[in-house]
Write an enzyme that holds these catalytic residues in place. Structure first.
Site, short mmCIF file in Angstrom:
data_model
loop_
_atom_site.label_atom_id
_atom_site.label_comp_id
_atom_site.label_asym_id
_atom_site.label_seq_id
_atom_site.Cartn_x
_atom_site.Cartn_y
_atom_site.Cartn_z
N GLU A 1 -4.91 -0.66 12.66
CA GLU A 1 -4.78 0.61 11.93
C GLU A 1 -5.89 0.72 10.90
OE1 GLU A 1 -0.85 1.85 10.84
OE2 GLU A 1 -1.50 2.61 8.90
N HIS B 1 -5.02 0.06 7.28
CA HIS B 1 -4.71 -1.35 7.05
C HIS B 1 -5.99 -2.18 6.99
CE1 HIS B 1 -0.44 -0.80 8.98
NE2 HIS B 1 -0.67 0.02 7.97
N GLU C 1 0.77 -5.52 14.62
CA GLU C 1 -0.02 -4.59 13.81
C GLU C 1 -0.35 -5.24 12.48
OE1 GLU C 1 1.43 -0.54 13.74
OE2 GLU C 1 0.75 -0.29 11.69
N ASP D 1 14.04 5.90 13.49
CA ASP D 1 13.51 7.27 13.33
C ASP D 1 14.23 8.21 14.26
OD1 ASP D 1 11.32 5.91 12.15
OD2 ASP D 1 10.13 6.11 13.97
N HIS E 1 10.16 4.27 15.85
CA HIS E 1 11.02 3.15 15.45
C HIS E 1 12.43 3.54 15.90
CE1 HIS E 1 7.94 3.13 12.20
NE2 HIS E 1 8.10 1.82 12.18
N ASP F 1 -1.63 2.68 1.38
CA ASP F 1 -1.60 3.09 2.78
C ASP F 1 -1.20 4.56 2.81
OD1 ASP F 1 -1.73 2.72 5.49
OD2 ASP F 1 0.24 1.78 5.68
N ASP G 1 -3.71 2.53 15.51
CA ASP G 1 -3.02 3.52 14.70
C ASP G 1 -4.10 4.28 13.95
OD1 ASP G 1 -0.53 2.93 15.56
OD2 ASP G 1 0.29 2.29 13.63
C1 XLS Z 1 3.16 0.77 8.12
C2 XLS Z 1 2.86 0.73 9.54
C3 XLS Z 1 3.98 1.28 10.40
C4 XLS Z 1 3.81 0.81 11.81
C5 XLS Z 1 5.04 0.92 12.63
O1 XLS Z 1 2.29 0.71 7.28
O2 XLS Z 1 1.67 1.38 9.78
O3 XLS Z 1 4.01 2.67 10.32
O4 XLS Z 1 2.79 1.47 12.46
O5 XLS Z 1 6.07 0.13 12.14
NI NI Z 2 0.91 1.81 11.71
NI NI Z 3 0.39 1.81 7.95
#
Ligand code: XLS
Ligand code: NI
Ligand code: NI
Length: 436
Positions: free
Chosen positions: A267, A270, A231, A103, A100, A306, A295
């Protein structure tokens, strides 16, 4: 300067090795289904957890010991982190990383200052990419941490927040392009709601679509040809996130004429929060041509959120890889470890153990999936299961050339259906286990 003099590059030593800092399964050059493991998996390390995670939780502050990090939000500290990050990427033989904007570079006291900080760090990232050969899988914006995003970013009720988010994404697209980023990700952050009593959902979704259209236009304008990815995540931080799962995202994209410009970054944690398996999400996105990247992480059945744990479950990784192979691979995407070490694993070396384990789990998953595909029995059962559709009637229906009236007369004449056959679930589960 090295931060980890005692750790040399992690190498493949094979399944019999007892070396905790060696790959037992990830053998980058080993060819599977005509492609090297490295090219199948395209491993990526995330900056936010690996370089910025502190191990803090709602009950206490961080525990992580990171001797190179002075804990400040200074540009110098950020530059120091870049050096350490690339040492980690290189030693783990990870070909990619992801970040990000916030980051890698500290937010300044104004947007202008933040842009300048980002530019300064991007210079260093570019140098390190050049020096090490590590590439940027994707960039994204943090549009959720700063209190200004309390009501969301592109879906905020405050138009200035929308504008601020647009400025941030514009900048991040420029930086991602300049670093050769192969994708750009939108994770919805706070794009969702806590209460419908105070929410104009239609208006928020329209705004979100408008935001994405502007991003598509700007990418075109600057010649960024990386893949846009959304995502999906169903909840956390809001109780309903608009990009709740693969199906919801694809419906949104289709409704707002955005489908050609986006794929999905799925992900595992998720998917399970949404009440799906990762296999489901991958298959759903895959058959619509929208499987972009993953992810790679896992949740914990006994914890509801999460938790972003490193993937170690071979069932999960094998199922993932089965779907990825089925749908022709990840393209410009990769296996991105959106995962963090546990709060109790506070030493720097744990970052290595965690990634080695995740990479081995996926390499092994890939080998298991390829073996299952080579065996062919599972695929054969599915093919046979639907074989009635290969006949004249099935083909006519699938081609869209049949009507209710015709099907009624067919059935009136036939009287009763051809007998059903067993679904053979347990047998298939056993075959899967044979290869684990
Ligand atoms: C949060 C998301 C985040 C994304 C990037 O739950 O997984 O980490 O991958 O913004
Ligand atoms: Ni993510
Ligand atoms: Ni996540």
């Amino acid at each position: 300067m090295t931060q980890f003099p005692e750790i040399s590059r992690i190498e493949y030593e094979g399944p019999d090795s007892k070396n905790d800092l060696a790959f037992k399964w990830y053998n980058p050059d080993e060819v599977i289904e005509g492609k090297s493991m490295k090219d199948h998996l395209r491993f990526s390390i995330v900056y936010w957890h690996t370089m910025r995670g502190t191990g803090g939780d709602p009950f206490g502050p961080g525990t992580a010991v990171r001797p190179w990090d002075d804990g400040s939000e200074s540009v110098d500290n950020a530059l120091k982190r870049v050096e350490v990050a690339f040492e980690i990427f290189e030693k783990l033989q990870a070909p990619y990383y992801a970040f990000h904007d916030r980051d890698v570079a500290p937010e300044g006291s104004s947007l202008k200052q933040s842009h300048a900080n980002f530019d300064r760090i991007a210079e260093s990232l570019a140098e390190h990419q050049q020096k090490t050969g590590v590439k940027l899988l994707w960039g994204t914006c943090n549009l959720f941490s700063n209190p200004r995003f309390m009501h969301g970013a592109a879906t905020s009720c405050n138009v200035d927040v929308f504008a601020f988010a647009a400025a941030q994404v514009k900048k991040c697209l420029e930086v991602t392009k300049s670093l050769g980023g192969e994708n750009y990700v939108f994770w919805g952050g706070r794009e969702g709601y806590q209460s419908l009593y105070n929410t104009d959902m239609k208006r928020e979704l329209d705004h979100l679509a408008g935001f994405f259209h502007m991003a598509v236009d700007y990418a075109k304008e600057i010649g960024f040809d990386g893949q846009f990815l959304i995502e999906p995540k169903p909840k956390e931080p809001t109780k309903h996130q608009y990009d709740s799962d693969a199906a919801a995202c694809l419906n949104f994209l289709r409704a707002y004429d955005l489908l050609p410009h986006f794929k999905l970054n799925l992900e595992t944690n998720h998917a399970t929060l949404a009440g799906h398996t990762m296999m489901h999400e991958l298959d759903y996105a895959g058959h619509q041509g929208a499987l972009g990247s993953i992810d790679a992480n896992t949740g914990d059945l006994l914890l509801g959120w999460d938790t972003d744990q490193f993937p170690t479950n071979l069932y999960d990784t094998a199922q993932c890889m089965l779907m990825i192979l089925k749908h022709g691979g990840l393209g410009s995407g990769g296996v991105n470890f959106d995962a963090k070490v546990r709060r109790e694993s506070f030493e720097p070396i744990d970052l290595f153990h965690a990634h080695v384990g995740g990479m081995d789990a996926f390499a092994r998953g890939l080998k298991i999936a390829a073996a299952i595909r080579a065996d062919g029995r599972m695929e054969e059962v599915v093919k046979t299961r639907y074989s009635s559709w290969d006949g004249e009637l099935g083909q006519k229906i699938e081609a869209g050339n049949a009507s209710f009236a015709e099907l009624e007369s067919y059935m009136l004449e036939k009287g009763e259906i051809a007998p059903n056959a067993s679904g053979r679930q347990e047998m298939l589960e056993n075959i899967f286990n044979d290869y684990l």
